[in-house]
Design a protein around this motif. Sequence first.
Motif, PDB file in Angstrom:
ATOM      1  N   SER A   1       0.845  -1.188   0.000  1.00 41.28           N
ATOM      2  CA  SER A   1       0.000   0.000   0.000  1.00 41.28           C
ATOM      3  C   SER A   1       0.882   1.239   0.000  1.00 41.28           C
ATOM      4  N   LEU A   2       0.405   2.249  -0.706  1.00 45.69           N
ATOM      5  CA  LEU A   2       1.114   3.518  -0.799  1.00 45.69           C
ATOM      6  C   LEU A   2       0.177   4.630  -0.397  1.00 45.69           C
ATOM      7  N   ALA A   3       0.669   5.537   0.422  1.00 47.17           N
ATOM      8  CA  ALA A   3      -0.114   6.724   0.757  1.00 47.17           C
ATOM      9  C   ALA A   3       0.787   7.933   0.558  1.00 47.17           C
ATOM     10  N   ILE A   4       0.258   8.939  -0.096  1.00 46.17           N
ATOM     11  CA  ILE A   4       1.020  10.171  -0.276  1.00 46.17           C
ATOM     12  C   ILE A   4       0.336  11.255   0.543  1.00 46.17           C
TER      13      ILE A   4
ATOM     14  N   ALA B   1       1.007  15.146   2.209  1.00 46.01           N
ATOM     15  CA  ALA B   1       1.883  16.317   2.092  1.00 46.01           C
ATOM     16  C   ALA B   1       3.010  15.955   1.127  1.00 46.01           C
ATOM     17  N   ALA B   2       4.256  16.099   1.519  1.00 52.31           N
ATOM     18  CA  ALA B   2       5.356  15.765   0.617  1.00 52.31           C
ATOM     19  C   ALA B   2       6.082  14.524   1.110  1.00 52.31           C
ATOM     20  N   GLU B   3       5.306  13.505   1.457  1.00 52.17           N
ATOM     21  CA  GLU B   3       5.894  12.261   1.937  1.00 52.17           C
ATOM     22  C   GLU B   3       5.122  11.063   1.387  1.00 52.17           C
ATOM     23  N   ILE B   4       5.881  10.045   0.995  1.00 55.92           N
ATOM     24  CA  ILE B   4       5.257   8.780   0.598  1.00 55.92           C
ATOM     25  C   ILE B   4       5.450   7.797   1.739  1.00 55.92           C
ATOM     26  N   VAL B   5       4.369   7.135   2.099  1.00 53.26           N
ATOM     27  CA  VAL B   5       4.466   6.062   3.081  1.00 53.26           C
ATOM     28  C   VAL B   5       4.090   4.769   2.361  1.00 53.26           C
ATOM     29  N   ALA B   6       5.035   3.854   2.290  1.00 52.34           N
ATOM     30  CA  ALA B   6       4.795   2.582   1.607  1.00 52.34           C
ATOM     31  C   ALA B   6       4.834   1.458   2.627  1.00 52.34           C
ATOM     32  N   GLU B   7       3.902   0.534   2.482  1.00 55.97           N
ATOM     33  CA  GLU B   7       3.852  -0.597   3.393  1.00 55.97           C
ATOM     34  C   GLU B   7       3.837  -1.893   2.589  1.00 55.97           C
ATOM     35  N   VAL B   8       4.697  -2.823   2.988  1.00 53.55           N
ATOM     36  CA  VAL B   8       4.713  -4.146   2.369  1.00 53.55           C
ATOM     37  C   VAL B   8       4.402  -5.146   3.468  1.00 53.55           C
ATOM     38  N   SER B   9       3.365  -5.949   3.271  1.00 55.62           N
ATOM     39  CA  SER B   9       3.040  -6.899   4.335  1.00 55.62           C
ATOM     40  C   SER B   9       2.699  -8.274   3.777  1.00 55.62           C
ATOM     41  N   ASP B  10       2.883  -9.285   4.634  1.00 49.87           N
ATOM     42  CA  ASP B  10       2.629 -10.666   4.224  1.00 49.87           C
ATOM     43  C   ASP B  10       2.250 -11.476   5.455  1.00 49.87           C
ATOM     44  N   ASP B  11       1.687 -12.670   5.216  1.00 45.94           N
ATOM     45  CA  ASP B  11       1.308 -13.534   6.343  1.00 45.94           C
ATOM     46  C   ASP B  11       2.273 -14.716   6.459  1.00 45.94           C
TER      47      ASP B  11
END
Lengths: 113, 143
Positions: B70-73, B75-85
């Motif tokens: 998942s990616l969220a932008i 302000a001027a920042e990208i937050v990326a999350e990689v997840s698995d089970d």
Amino acid sequence: MKIPSEKTRNKVLVLKPEGRLDSNSVGAAETEMFAHLETNETRVVLDLAGLDYISSSGLRLVLMMGKRLSLKGGKLALCNLKPNIREVFEISGFISILTVVGTRAEAEAAVVG
Amino acid sequence: MSGADGLLTLRLPNRLAAIAEAAEEVERFCAANGVPPAVIGHLNLALDEAITNTIEYAWPDDGDHEVLVSLAIEAAEIVAEVSDDGAAFDPLKVPPPDLESDLQARPVGGLGVHFVKTLMDEVAYRRAGRRNVLTMRKRFGAP
């Protein structure tokens, strides 16, 4: 991935990987590149003009080639790195242990000399 | 698929071929949200390394699994999350690679996590229930 190759008059093998060298393509690339190295090649240039992307998986293959060539007294040189590719080589620290030059002519001179 | 609200969620099969396809979606999404090309390049390399690790090590069986990206932008920042089970694994505990020794002595590998740490501004791992969650943050100048 496609790896066109050619042989120069100075018996330099030039390999030109194209596109992406990543975890998905590295297996096929490894098979193809090492098939070339089996034939007693000792002067190898990796011309990266057509390479758009490289990850740590691709770097690992380049390092293995460099090691294998140096073990049998051969030489490897890389040229024509796009800025994003060069940056990855810098972050990995490979810039200081591999011969990375600007042009194809410089690369051929580096492995012949 | 891409949303106009600065959020992107991708569900990837645990196949390495899915990474390049995801990178194209990430690039489209980020470009549409004003992220500079150089930053997109760094993000995609960091994502590639994280997802490759997950696909290669999270599941000892050969079955079908899913990597959630998942990616969220904001302000001027990208937050990326990689997840698995998959099996619990903190990539940030991987020892740093050897960047000093000569060609013959240089270990082959160990660079992926180094790339993630170098290219991103902040990286954090947490085990959330039965999931591994890797969060990466990258700031970029205002478009």
